[in-house]
Scaffold this motif. Sequence first.
Motif, PDB file in Angstrom:
ATOM      1  N   PHE A  51      56.352  45.587  70.603  1.00 22.77           N
ATOM      2  CA  PHE A  51      56.710  46.918  71.092  1.00 22.77           C
ATOM      3  C   PHE A  51      56.874  47.910  69.940  1.00 22.77           C
ATOM      4  N   LEU A  65      56.184  51.596  70.698  1.00 22.80           N
ATOM      5  CA  LEU A  65      57.196  52.145  71.603  1.00 22.80           C
ATOM      6  C   LEU A  65      58.503  52.407  70.869  1.00 22.80           C
ATOM      7  N   LYS A 111      55.137  49.469  79.314  1.00 25.38           N
ATOM      8  CA  LYS A 111      55.026  50.915  79.470  1.00 25.38           C
ATOM      9  C   LYS A 111      53.559  51.286  79.547  1.00 25.38           C
TER      10      LYS A 111
END
Length: 564
Positions: A137, A140, A194
């Motif tokens: 991630f 993000l 996401k």
Amino acid sequence: MEFAELITTPKLDGVVLHSPFHDPIDGTLCITGHHLILSTRKENVQELWLLIQAIDSVEKKPPSNPAQNGGTIILKCKDFRQLQMDIPTSYDFQNVYISIERLSNLDRAELSYPFFYRPMYNILEDGHTLFQPETEFSKLLSTDEWRVSHVNRNYSVCRSYSQTLIVPKNIDDNTLISAASFREGGRFPILSYKHENGAVLLRSSQPLLCNSNKRSRPDEKILDAVLGPYKKGYIIDTRSTNLIGHCKGKGGGTEPDGHYTQWNKICKNLDKLVKCDGSVLEHFSKLIEACNDPNISTDKWLSRLEGSHWLTHVQNVLSSSCLVAQCLDKEGVSVLVHGSSGLDATLLITAVAQVILNPDCRTVRGLQALIEREFLQAGHPFQTRHAKFCYSSSKNKNLQPTFLLFLDCVHQLHYQFPYSFEFTTRMLIVIFENSYYSNFGTFIGNNECERREMKLAENTTSFWSYLNRPDVITNFLNPMYEPNKAAIWPSIAPVSLVLWSDLYLRWVVDQKQQRRATQKIQQLIQNDKDLRSKVIRMRKQLIDLQKELQHVRLQNDDEFLEEN
């Protein structure tokens, strides 16, 4: 405990092995703590090395004539293979049966083969640490919306979650601790994925209402932080309304509408997976029974295939996953998925939805990362779910083929979009096998906490370390792969779903010719790619030569002008 105490007959001559697509082999059987080895002196006959952990059921069959000695032992394996061993004497027949029965039912993970296996190759990368949340991630986490939380560092907040969690940046750890007490097993809402349009996929377990419709402001705060003001989201509950009502009677249930005004709820009838009553495994067992019946007629085969309900389960999972994917992609709306415990149907839906939406999940590394993220790090209890399989008479309610159902759904997507996957379905089969029995420690334990207590990273080799070796992974690459950045929307009509014959029928229908044809196609495609590469190189050389000639011509023109 010593393995020698469990083995009454470690070595026996005169054993005859019957296995699919091979002539009977007369040889010597050796029983070790982890393997059955049958060797023979005949040339060009490959000896059998069977991991005892692969044995799902052991059956003994005495001779039809009481005057005869010995008997037959039938081994039904977790890869659907059935092996038959003819034992020459009654004494050895009983001893071999008892030895295999004991060894195949050891329930201590530390005694399994991965703790004793030592690879004979160099480890190029450590699969145990390959897919860390901070790395997966990283893009993000570079934004102002999400952060890494170590609130679960000692697994005190949620035993089935990993130590490292990705949570909204404006939610502090005290809020997470309070929210965990409101969810079954402490599984508060955390980030799963996401989407490129900003919509977020979350997962959790059911809220604990204790029959009083009590609220949890910290839980509401987490979900509202994901949406932002004036936006709507969906809660996809993998249970039917009847099951939700049943859960309410036990203190569970679903989010009260009055306290989650920004969220619309949709119930999906995946009760069979959520209740964990063993019914899905029972249905799957019926499918394998039909697959192994050599005398079955066409009508009976179709009837038994329908009666197994296996493809119905596949269809239901694909349907729910498509719904989640459409909410994220088409409507741009964030989604929370949960059932009761959030360990089976929840993870299944969030994982399949990502394969549909995220092209990275359709690559070799991306699929591995998805399995790590949505099953291993998310606490899917592999040790409990995979202790036994479809042949075992022990139909424990905790045994479920949830992970196989996920792989079958990926297979269905691969069947409909064969050019969109970097890997072939053979890689899915190898992953399936290693999730049930393996040389490697990746799928041992029920959660990260147990794996750390057993020190798997120090004591075992990762399956990913083996699979990602260049000489191994090249066998599973799809030669027809063309990267596809778009979502893949499957047809879930019954006529579009197919039985995974390469897996379920591989020991029933000889697929040798099919494998040869596939290899030939791969070779033709590779030759074509080599030819195209050669043409591209020649074209580049021709362009370079033309440029060089033009340069020489310009020089000659300049010299001519200077002389005149």
